[in-house]
Design a protein around this motif. Structure first.
Motif, short mmCIF file in Angstrom:
data_model
loop_
_atom_site.label_atom_id
_atom_site.label_comp_id
_atom_site.label_asym_id
_atom_site.label_seq_id
_atom_site.Cartn_x
_atom_site.Cartn_y
_atom_site.Cartn_z
N HIS A 18 1.92 -8.15 12.30
CA HIS A 18 2.63 -7.35 11.70
C HIS A 18 2.36 -7.73 10.17
O HIS A 18 2.07 -6.68 9.35
CB HIS A 18 4.28 -7.48 11.82
CG HIS A 18 4.89 -6.40 11.03
ND1 HIS A 18 5.17 -6.62 9.79
CD2 HIS A 18 5.67 -5.30 11.52
CE1 HIS A 18 5.82 -5.40 9.13
NE2 HIS A 18 6.19 -4.69 10.17
N GLY A 19 2.28 -8.91 9.81
CA GLY A 19 2.34 -9.28 8.39
C GLY A 19 0.84 -8.93 8.10
O GLY A 19 0.58 -8.53 6.76
N ALA A 20 -0.24 -9.28 8.92
CA ALA A 20 -1.70 -8.82 8.35
C ALA A 20 -1.80 -7.67 8.29
O ALA A 20 -2.44 -6.93 7.42
CB ALA A 20 -2.58 -9.28 9.51
N LEU A 21 -1.26 -6.79 9.18
CA LEU A 21 -1.56 -5.12 8.99
C LEU A 21 -0.74 -4.69 7.79
O LEU A 21 -1.23 -3.64 7.32
CB LEU A 21 -0.94 -4.54 10.52
CG LEU A 21 -1.84 -4.88 11.60
CD1 LEU A 21 -1.17 -4.26 12.94
CD2 LEU A 21 -3.28 -4.57 11.72
N ALA A 22 0.51 -5.10 7.51
CA ALA A 22 1.19 -4.75 6.39
C ALA A 22 0.31 -5.10 5.19
O ALA A 22 0.34 -4.31 4.37
CB ALA A 22 2.52 -5.62 6.29
#
Length: 614
Positions: free
Chosen positions: A458-462
């Motif tokens: 989630h963090g990388a995609l955000a």
């Protein structure tokens, strides 16, 4: 009135119930995938809530009751938030389908770290990534017959650099401005010499090292299709592979390399292609040569490509790179005997799943012994089907995950030079356009992030969503694409158009599978003007709207594509991807209009002699 102490006990009881329920929700095991919506309160909590409401209404003042309701609402809201948290975590335990992008910090921000924090040693993970870091991360720009405007590339290159790219592998093919006797090799809409200079300057300013690619044996359709060079074909009817024993072949290839390198001064590598060399050694001249030299077809390949690579290295002091697939079937001793390890660097390519199966340990052992420089090549787009117009990011991500497993596995024995993320716009010169460069940028961003940080959570995609300035949802899996993602990166309009086309085609397919259509509005019904008006209306009630939407899509697509490509590429893409479907819808609409005008129908059978006589 109940004493104040009893009221406090009631409040305390409510708080305990809420906390117990919240812990129960967090601890409850997942029973399968669910939508990311708050789960409803259990009957137990609803019952307790109504019981307390009734009792408090009978015993408390209106002001006290209002405060209690506010407090109770806060508790219930927290329960719902924790439910969302739990469901989102379940989703993150699988490959992500996509990510919601928020403009301001909110409940979901930071949850992408949950997966990393649980069951992983963060420091160890970081060390592993740094140890296995690839120095060169090269983005392949495939120009075959569809050149992006130079102004577009000027806006794209800074983004590629910010995403972690270190260079460009530019496959010009017929987009290179050959001159003199080689002028026919260039398409009429090829770049000018000044365009090449501008592209190289912008690349240099963005710290992107350029590696040009020249095909030198296989995939030479743009050369061998022409009347001037047809005699050089290995097989007269197949304009793909050049005959390595024809006396005119090496001079032609040297001339192509000379012109390419004249417009690319100061480069360190030249890619000389050499993949998918089909039909090698089949012409009469080559067969006689093989017989006389007592060569096999692999020896013929090595003999030819060694001449090309030696010319590049001796004349220009530039390191040649070539695709590896022909080497997979060449014995190690033959490669060593030709001294290829000191002559070329090999680029190992595999674009789909199953890398471990197709590229076995013995191949890697052979390459590690035979070559001083080994590259790997993945695909961020254009590797699923020759007619595909939209990239499935999850499919591409799987390819890169497997490649990083290979890097981790062989890090102690193979010092990989780097990775090339290929992005094909055609499968070959004669193929239709597939996935255009702008619509593949989200996939490129996700995969560059993954090979750099080994994360797609989630963090990388955000982070990627913010870099691409997406304001809604960054989709990764086409199965779950229900509305177009809106972003603001160079060419994002083309990305949005591709998604809208995918969604519209799904809607059209759903309409055509409607039983009212499959049973009453078939070609047979239309041909004989025999259909139930009610079924026609029910089955095709969305037809007019779909036709309207598709007509608008054509107009929007032309505007979006014109920002990136020339008029010829725009027309080719719309003619292939939009016009046939629009014509089909228009024809169906006209047919149904006629069917609905019919008020009287004939007796069956339709082909009876009596009916014809009447």
């Amino acid at each position: 009135m109940i004493p104040r102490r009893s009221t406090r006990l009631i409040f305390f009881g409510l708080l305990v119930v809420a906390i117990i329920f919240m812990l129960y929700m967090i601890a409850t095991p997942d029973n399968g995938p669910r939508h990311l919506q708050p789960e409803p309160l259990s009957d137990f909590v609803k019952h307790r809530k109504s019981h307390f409401e009734y009792e408090e209404m009978m015993t408390q003042s209106p002001g006290h009751l209002r405060k209690q309701k506010e407090y109770e609402s806060m508790l219930l809201a927290n329960i719902q938030k924790m439910t969302v948290h739990k469901q989102l975590k379940r989703k993150m335990d699988h490959d992500p389908m996509g990510i919601i992008i928020h403009k301001e910090p909110g409940l979901l921000d930071g949850l992408g770290r949950v997966r990393d924090m649980e069951g992983q040693d963060t420091a160890l993970r970081k060390n592993v990534v740094m140890d296995n870091q690839l120095k060169h991360k090269i983005v392949h720009i495939d120009l075959k017959g569809a050149p992006p405007k130079v102004e577009y590339l000027k806006t794209l290159f800074p983004l590629l650099s910010s995403l972690g790219a270190t260079g460009l592998l530019i496959e010009y093919e017929d987009m290179f401005p050959y001159w003199g006797k080689l002028e026919p090799l260039s398409a009429h809409n090829a770049y000018a010499k000044g365009d090449i200079a501008d592209i190289l300057e912008v690349a240099r300013k963005n710290n992107l090292e350029v590696i040009p690619l020249v095909q030198t044996i296989g995939h030479m359709e743009h050369v061998l299709k022409l009347k001037e060079f047809a005699e050089l074909r290995e097989v007269p009817h197949y304009p793909q592979v050049i005959c390595p024993t024809n006396n005119k072949t090496i001079p032609l290839i040297k001339a192509m390399i000379d012109q390419m390198l004249e417009l690319h001064p100061g480069i360190n590598w030249l890619h000389i292609g050499s993949d998918e060399v089909y039909n090698l050694g089949e012409c009469t001249r080559c067969q006689q040569y093989l017989l006389h030299q007592r060569f096999g077809k692999s020896d013929l390949f090595l003999h030819h490509i060694k001449k090309v690579a030696q010319y590049v290295k001796d004349t220009y002091d530039i390191q040649p790179i070539m695709w590896d697939d022909e080497f997979r079937k060449v014995p190690l001793k033959a490669i060593q005997a030709a001294n290829f390890g000191n002559l070329v660097e090999v680029m190992v390519w595999k674009y789909n799943r199953g890398i471990m199966v197709d590229l076995r340990t013995d191949i890697w052992e052979k390459y590690s012994i035979a070559f001083n420089g080994i590259w790997i090549a993945s695909a961020f787009k254009g590797a699923s089907a020759p007619e595909s117009y939209i990239t499935d990011v999850n499919e591409r991500l799987s390819n890169h995950k497997e490649w990083m497993e290979i890097v981790d596995m062989y890090k102690g024995t193979i010092p990989f030079r780097g990775i090339v993320l290929t992005g094909w716009q055609r499968f070959d010169h004669f193929a239709v356009l597939c996935e255009l460069l702008p619509q593949g940028i989200p996939s490129l961003a996700v995969n560059l992030m993954y090979i750099t940080e080994r994360k797609a959570d989630h963090g990388a995609l955000a982070k990627i969503g913010n870099l691409l300035k997406c304001n809604s949802f960054l989709n990764l899996d086409l199965k779950y694409l229900e509305y177009a993602n809106k972003c603001n990166f160079p060419g994002s309009d083309v990305y949005e158009i591709s998604q809208k086309l995918y969604i519209l085609k799904k809607d059209i397919d759903n309409m055509m599978r409607n039983p009212h259509v499959t049973g009453w509005v078939t070609d047979y019904n239309i041909e004989h003007s025999f259909a139930s008006p009610q079924h026609v209306e029910q089955g095709l009630q969305d037809l007019s709207m779909l036709l309207f939407d598709f007509n608008k899509l054509i107009s929007d697509a032309e505007k979006a594509l014109n920002k990136v490509f020339d008029e010829y590429t725009v027309k080719e893409w719309t003619d292939f991807n939009l016009k046939p479907t629009f014509d089909k819808l228009q024809k169906l609409h006209n047919s149904c209009t006629k069917l609905l005008e019919i008020m009287i129908w004939p007796r069956k059978p339709f082909d009876s002699k009596l009916l014809k006589e009447l």
